[in-house]
Design a protein around this motif. Structure first.
Motif: not given
Length: 222
Positions: A1-7, A9-14, A17-20
């Motif tokens: 959620m933190l990565e989404v809040t900070h936009d 996108e690469d972190m969210v993708q990663a 891919s690790c089944q978050a």
């Protein structure tokens, strides 16, 4: 959620891919998809929706979905993305409000038309809130459009076969509401609809002729 809040996108993708867990919610019921909609990040919304585990029917503590948030913020691209992923736009919050009703309330004709093109739209949903001082809920999107004098909205809803004779908890329906508000254009528009029933009465036995009698009496007094 933190990565989404900070936009990020690469972190969210990663993380995905690790089944978050894409549907994990915080103490306020917020989750990744809702936050992406709130921040207006279309890329993240599409990325999250593409994840097979993403649940677009989740709600926050107020019963609001990501769909409702997209509509409330007039984010047409977000709404289109959610529609394309078969998000349920009939879900209602704790006040009985749903996406189409919110689009009508905000006067967004483009979003109303977009939602009405969805094959699963349902015209018989009603809310739980007070549309008028004497009303206790049970209103349709059509009634809201009439209450706000949005003739274009009413026309679009009628053309998409909105239920013209549904009554609220006081027995008030679209035609009587238009008469109460004195909107002659809306009255004519409703009467022109082939399914409109002018013989209905509310829970107190009042009917359309009563409104006309009151208007006649007012004219005589003046």
């Amino acid at each position: 959620m933190l990565e989404v809040t900070h936009d990020r996108e690469d972190m969210v993708q990663a993380l995905l891919s690790c089944q978050a867990d894409v549907n994990l919610q915080d103490h306020d019921g917020l989750w990744a998809l809702r936050l992406a909609c709130h921040h207006g990040n279309g890329g993240l919304v599409r990325l999250l929706l593409a994840h097979p585990a993403c649940d677009s029917s989740l709600t926050d503590k107020g019963g609001q979905t990501a769909q409702m948030l997209g509509v409330t913020h007039d984010q047409e691209d977000m709404v289109q993305a959610l529609l394309s992923c078969q998000a349920d736009f009939k879900l209602q919050d704790h006040e009985g409000l749903w996406a189409l009703m919110l689009a009508c309330h905000h006067g967004n004709a483009n979003l109303v038309c977009l939602l009405l093109t969805h094959p699963a739209w349902y015209s018989s949903l009603t809310d739980k809130t007070r549309l008028m001082d004497s009303s206790q809920g049970g209103h349709t999107a059509l009634m809201l459009g009439i209450n706000q004098d949005q003739e274009d909205m009413v026309h679009v809803l009628l053309s998409c076969q909105a239920e013209v004779n549904l009554q609220d908890h006081n027995g008030l329906w679209a035609l009587m509401l238009a008469c109460h508000l004195g909107n002659a254009d809306l009255v004519r528009l409703l009467l022109a609809h082939q399914a409109c029933d002018s013989s209905l009465t509310d829970k107190y036995g009042e009917h359309i002729d009563n409104d006309n009698d009151d208007d006649d009496n007012d004219d005589k007094e003046n």
